[in-house]
Motif scaffolding. Structure first.
Motif, mmCIF file in Angstrom:
data_model
loop_
_atom_site.group_PDB
_atom_site.id
_atom_site.type_symbol
_atom_site.label_atom_id
_atom_site.label_comp_id
_atom_site.label_asym_id
_atom_site.label_seq_id
_atom_site.Cartn_x
_atom_site.Cartn_y
_atom_site.Cartn_z
ATOM 1 N N ALA A 172 22.088 3.448 66.058
ATOM 2 C CA ALA A 172 20.964 2.599 65.643
ATOM 3 C C ALA A 172 20.070 3.360 64.668
ATOM 4 C CB ALA A 172 20.153 2.162 66.862
ATOM 5 N N VAL A 173 19.911 2.831 63.448
ATOM 6 C CA VAL A 173 19.063 3.420 62.412
ATOM 7 C C VAL A 173 17.815 2.546 62.266
ATOM 8 C CG1 VAL A 173 18.946 3.978 59.935
ATOM 9 C CG2 VAL A 173 21.072 4.374 61.210
ATOM 10 N N ARG A 174 16.656 3.172 62.086
ATOM 11 C CA ARG A 174 15.410 2.421 61.873
ATOM 12 C C ARG A 174 14.795 2.890 60.564
ATOM 13 N NH1 ARG A 174 17.739 -0.097 64.603
ATOM 14 N NH2 ARG A 174 17.501 -0.642 66.795
ATOM 15 N N LEU A 175 14.578 1.929 59.634
ATOM 16 C CA LEU A 175 14.181 2.333 58.283
ATOM 17 C C LEU A 175 13.241 1.298 57.675
ATOM 18 C CD1 LEU A 175 15.434 4.848 56.647
ATOM 19 C CD2 LEU A 175 16.515 3.105 55.237
ATOM 20 N N ARG A 176 12.087 1.740 57.182
ATOM 21 C CA ARG A 176 11.166 0.837 56.477
ATOM 22 C C ARG A 176 11.896 0.211 55.284
ATOM 23 N NH1 ARG A 176 7.415 -0.940 58.772
ATOM 24 N NH2 ARG A 176 6.073 0.881 58.966
ATOM 25 N N GLY A 177 11.673 -1.084 55.099
ATOM 26 C CA GLY A 177 12.291 -1.783 53.979
ATOM 27 C C GLY A 177 13.474 -2.634 54.425
ATOM 28 N N LEU A 178 14.109 -2.235 55.534
ATOM 29 C CA LEU A 178 15.252 -2.989 56.037
ATOM 30 C C LEU A 178 14.802 -4.177 56.879
ATOM 31 C CD1 LEU A 178 17.791 -0.205 57.046
ATOM 32 C CD2 LEU A 178 17.689 -1.577 54.969
ATOM 33 N N PRO B 4 11.637 -0.612 61.211
ATOM 34 C CA PRO B 4 11.152 0.328 62.237
ATOM 35 C C PRO B 4 10.173 -0.276 63.240
ATOM 36 C CG PRO B 4 10.062 0.753 60.149
ATOM 37 C CD PRO B 4 11.042 -0.351 59.887
ATOM 38 N N ASN B 5 9.908 -1.567 63.154
ATOM 39 C CA ASN B 5 9.024 -2.191 64.144
ATOM 40 C C ASN B 5 9.795 -2.734 65.342
ATOM 41 O OD1 ASN B 5 6.932 -1.688 62.354
ATOM 42 N ND2 ASN B 5 7.119 -3.700 61.395
ATOM 43 N N LYS B 6 11.080 -2.645 65.292
ATOM 44 C CA LYS B 6 11.919 -3.144 66.397
ATOM 45 C C LYS B 6 11.726 -2.232 67.609
ATOM 46 C CE LYS B 6 16.751 -4.457 67.291
ATOM 47 N NZ LYS B 6 16.349 -5.731 67.922
ATOM 48 N N VAL B 7 11.529 -2.848 68.789
ATOM 49 C CA VAL B 7 11.180 -2.042 69.966
ATOM 50 C C VAL B 7 12.376 -1.629 70.812
ATOM 51 C CG1 VAL B 7 8.833 -2.948 70.127
ATOM 52 C CG2 VAL B 7 10.694 -4.109 71.347
ATOM 53 N N ASP B 8 13.541 -2.283 70.607
ATOM 54 C CA ASP B 8 14.689 -1.919 71.433
ATOM 55 C C ASP B 8 15.868 -1.460 70.581
ATOM 56 O OD1 ASP B 8 14.727 -4.529 70.433
ATOM 57 O OD2 ASP B 8 16.347 -5.082 71.786
ATOM 58 N N ALA B 9 16.682 -0.592 71.157
ATOM 59 C CA ALA B 9 17.890 -0.100 70.494
ATOM 60 C C ALA B 9 18.961 0.065 71.558
ATOM 61 C CB ALA B 9 17.617 1.233 69.797
ATOM 62 N N LEU C 237 21.365 -1.190 61.590
ATOM 63 C CA LEU C 237 20.184 -0.680 60.887
ATOM 64 C C LEU C 237 19.139 -1.780 60.858
ATOM 65 C CD1 LEU C 237 23.015 -0.197 58.963
ATOM 66 C CD2 LEU C 237 21.538 1.617 58.122
#
Lengths: 250, 250, 250, 250
Positions: free
Chosen positions: A190-196, A138-143, A135
Motif C-alpha cells: 500500500a502506497v500513500r501519495l499526495r496527488g493520487l 494520503p488521507n485514507k485511514v485504512d490499508a 496506491l
C-alpha cells in the motif's frame, strides 16, 4: 421504458455526482433525492424503481432493508459490508414479501477496476508469481484498500482452483517489513501519495516475462458508468449480487 | 503418453531454445533436430508426432506443407504469414490425405502477450478511448510489430461488434506525425530503445479512469511455456489454429 | 515583505485558480483581477509588483508589453510564444525605461514536468537511446505538446554538447508512420486518451538497463506551486527568463 | 595511455562479465584474472594499475587491503560493506605508504540506478510525498534491497536539509503491514517476482501531480558502462569514494 431512480445520500459528494449522472443518462429519470434526516418510504421515494445508496457505513445496512421493504431494487456503493451483513440481506430477500426484489452491493464501480480484478483472476493461474500494489491519496485511514484485498482474494481463489503453487519467495531477512502484507498468500503493498486518488497494479511474472494490469481512478466521475450500468441491469437480476463483475460479459 | 517432437530450425537461437525446453518438459521427447539443408521426410523426423518450426519467413510455408505431408502436426512460431498463406494451409488440411492433421501458427507464444491481447479485446468495448504502444530493441527492422497490429485488429473488431464509436480525437495539427500509425482506426505507436526486448502497452480511457495492460518479454525463455502448451494441445485440435488464444480458457 | 499581485485572465479557469492560489500563499496579496475588456494601466493594476498572465495566445504578447510599460514584473503561463515574440520582449526589456523589469514565460509550471525536463537533459548523454511519449486528453488540438517538443530539444542539445551519437534505429519499413514524429533527432510520440490530463514519459536505454522519467499532471492545481515560486523569485531576476528551470537549484 | 586492469573474482558471473567488458573497452587492457585460491601480490597482478573486485562479502575487505598494499587503485562492486569497514579502508589510505592510492566502493554500477538515486534526492524537497518501491527476482534473500535503502536515505537527507515536513499519512489501521518498511521516515516496499532482475521506482507527489523515476536492470551487462567509467576515473580521485554518483557531473 424509463427507469425511475431515487438516490439516498444525495447531498454527499458521491451522491450528488450520482444524481447528475442519472439525470444525464438516456432512459433514466431522477425522481427522489434523500439524505440524512429523510425517512425512507414509498412516499418519499417518489415512485422509484431503483434506489442508489451512497451514504456511510453506519446507516447503509438499515437503508437497504428499508428500501427492500419500500419495494425498490437497490444499488449500493457505500463501503463497510461484510459476510454477516450480506447474510442478513440474503435472508430478507428470501422472504415472500420481498419476492422480485434484488440488491447489488459493489465496493468499486470503476469499470477499469472491475475489469482489472477479473483479468487478474483469469491470468493468475498462468504465472509463477503475482503481487498487488495499491496506491491512494494520503488521507485514507485504512490499508490495504478493500479493492486490493478483494483482488488478492480473487487471485488466490483462482490459483487454488487451478492447483498452482504459491509464488516463490526466498526472502530470509526483512527486518523492516518491506515485503508488505499477505492476503490469502498474495503479497499486497500500500502506497500513500499526495496527488493520487485510487490506483492499483497487479504484477504477474514468469521466467522471462511480466504482465501488468494497472487501473487508475482519477476522480469520482470514474464510478458513474458503472453505477448507470448497475441501475439498468439490476431489474433483470435476482437476490443479492456482490460486485459489478457478474454484470459484465467476460 | 509421451509426445515425440521434431524441431525445424533447430540450430537457430529460438530453435535451440525450443529443443532445450522440449527436453526439460514432462511428457515430451525430442526425437529430431532439422536445420537448413536437411530434407523433411518421415525418416528424418524420427517418428515425431509434432514438429515445431522456428525458421525464417522464406521457408516456413514450404516447411509446413512438407510436414503435413510427412504426417505430423505442426506448431509454427516463424513470422511472415498472411491471409493468402493461411488459406493455402487450410486447403491442404482439407484434403483427404491430410485427415487428422492440425497446424497452429502463432505470432507470439509469450503467455503475457497472448493474455494481454485477449484482455484488450474484452475490455475495449467498455472504454471511450484505446491506443497501443509497442516498445522493442533498436535492431528491429519493421514497425509496428506484428503483435501490435494483431492487438489493434482484435480491439477494432471487438469495438465494431459492440457498436462502439471511434476513440475521440480533436487533433487538428500534427505536422511531425507524432500521433503515430493507425490500424483499423486504432492508433499504434512504436518505440525503439537499446536495452529492451519486446514490450507492449494497451491504454484504455474513460472519463476519470484508465486501464493499462502491459506485457514485457525480457528474453526468449518467455516463449517456452507457450510452445510447450501448444505441443501438448495441438493433437486435440482440428485444422488451422491462429494464435495461442484459443488454447487458453478465458 | 508582501508581494502585491495582479492577475490578467482572472475570469478564466487557470486565471481564477491562480487568484485563489495567490490569496492562499504566505506573503502574497491579490490586488487586481483583470480580464477581457479591462485596460492594463498603473491604475487598474492596483499597485501590483507582479502580474500573472494566463490569457490566450492572441493577446498575451500585447499584455506583456503593456504590463512592462505599467511598471510591473510579469509571469506568463499563456502558450503561443516563439523565438520572434521572445525577441520583441527582450528588446523591450533592454530599453532604459524598462530598467529593472523582468519577465518569466513558462510553457509548464508543474514542478514534476520542470524537473523531468531537467533530469532528461542531464541523463540523456549517458544513454544510447532516448525517446519521448506524451499523453493528453483527446480535446487537445495540437500534437505533439509544447512540453514534449521542449523536452526533446533539451535532450538533443545535451547529447550534441556531449558528442553523443544519435539513438540507434534499424527501422527499414514503417508504412503507417508508427515511429512517430522526430524533433531534433529525438522520436516523439503523442497519445490521446479520455480520462487523461497531461502526462509525459521520457525513456532512456543502454544495454541491459532502462531509465524512465514520468510526469503526471492530474489537474490545474499542479501548476500553482510553480506559479507561486515564480511570483516570489521574479523580482530577483533580470531580463527575460524562459521556463521555470532556472529558478530551481539543480 | 592504456590502463592495465586486474580482476579479482574473475571466474564468477559478474567477474567474467567484467573481464569481457575490460577487453572490449577502448584504452583498457586486461592483465590479470584472479580468483579464490590465488594470492594477491605485485606479481600476480601483472603490472595492473587498477583492480576490480567482484567477489563475496566474506573476502572483499581483505582483498581491498591487500590490493592497496600491492600498489593498485581498487574499484569494488562486492556488497556487504558498512561504516566500520569503510572506516578501516579510510585509515589504510591515510597511511604514508598508501599515498596516491584510491578506492571506489559502489553498491550499484548501473547508470540508470545511479542517476535515479541522484534525481530522487534532487527532487525530493519539492514534493509533499515520496515513497520507494523496489522489485527483484524471487531468489533474493534480503529485503529491502541495499539500493532501495540507499535511495531512501538520500531522499531523507535531502528533505531534512531543506526543512521539508514528513510525507503526510493518515493511516490508522494497517493490520497486515501493507504500508511496508520505513527507512529514515521514507516508506519502502519490496516486490519479488519471477522474470524480474533488479528494478526500482521512486514516486513523488504534490497536489495534482506526480513524478516517477523508474530504473530497470535487465541483466549484468547493465553494470559494465559504470564499471568501465570507474576504472577510467579512479586514478584521478583521492582516498575513498562511495558510490558512482561523485563521478557523474550533475
Amino acid at each position: 421504458m424509463t427507469i425511475r431512480v431515487a438516490v439516498t445520500g444525495a447531498a454527499g459528494r458521491m451522491g450528488s455526482t450520482v444524481c447528475q449522472a442519472v439525470q444525464e443518462a438516456d432512459g433514466l429519470e431522477l425522481v427522489a433525492r434523500l439524505d440524512a434526516g429523510d425517512t425512507i418510504s414509498t412516499e418519499t421515494l417518489g415512485g422509484a424503481d431503483v434506489a442508489v445508496d451512497f451514504t456511510v457505513p453506519t446507516v447503509t445496512e438499515a437503508n437497504v432493508h428499508a428500501l427492500i421493504d419500500a419495494g425498490v431494487d437497490v444499488v449500493v456503493g457505500t463501503t463497510g459490508w461484510n459476510e454477516e451483513s450480506y447474510g442478513r440481506v440474503r435472508e430478507h430477500l428470501a422472504r415472500p414479501e420481498a419476492a422480485g426484489r434484488s440488491v447489488l452491493i459493489a465496493p468499486n464501480f470503476a469499470l477499469s477496476a472491475v475489469l482489472s480484478m477479473r483479468f487478474a483472476a483469469l491470468a493468475a493461474p498462468y504465472f509463477e508469481s503475482v503481487e498487488v500494489i495499491e496506491l491512494h491519496h494520503p488521507n485514507k485511514v485504512d490499508a490495504p484498500s478493500g479493492t486490493a484485498v478483494a483482488t488478492a482474494q480473487g487471485i488466490a481463489a483462482a490459483r487454488a482452483a487451478a492447483g498452482v503453487a504459491p509464488s516463490p519467495d526466498a526472502t530470509e531477512s526483512d527486518p523492516l517489513g518491506a515485503r508488505g502484507g499477505v492476503v490469502d498468500g498474495v503479497h499486497v503493498h500500500a502506497v500513500r501519495l499526495r496527488g493520487l486518488t485510487a490506483h492499483e497494479e497487479v504484477v504477474l511474472g514468469n521466467p522471462g516475462e511480466q504482465l501488468t494490469l494497472r487501473t487508475d481512478s482519477f476522480d469520482r466521475s470514474s464510478f458513474m458508468p458503472g453505477v448507470v450500468l448497475a441501475v439498468r441491469e439490476i431489474g433483470s437480476r435476482e437476490g443479492l449480487t456482490i460486485g459489478l463483475g457478474p454484470l459484465i460479459n467476460l
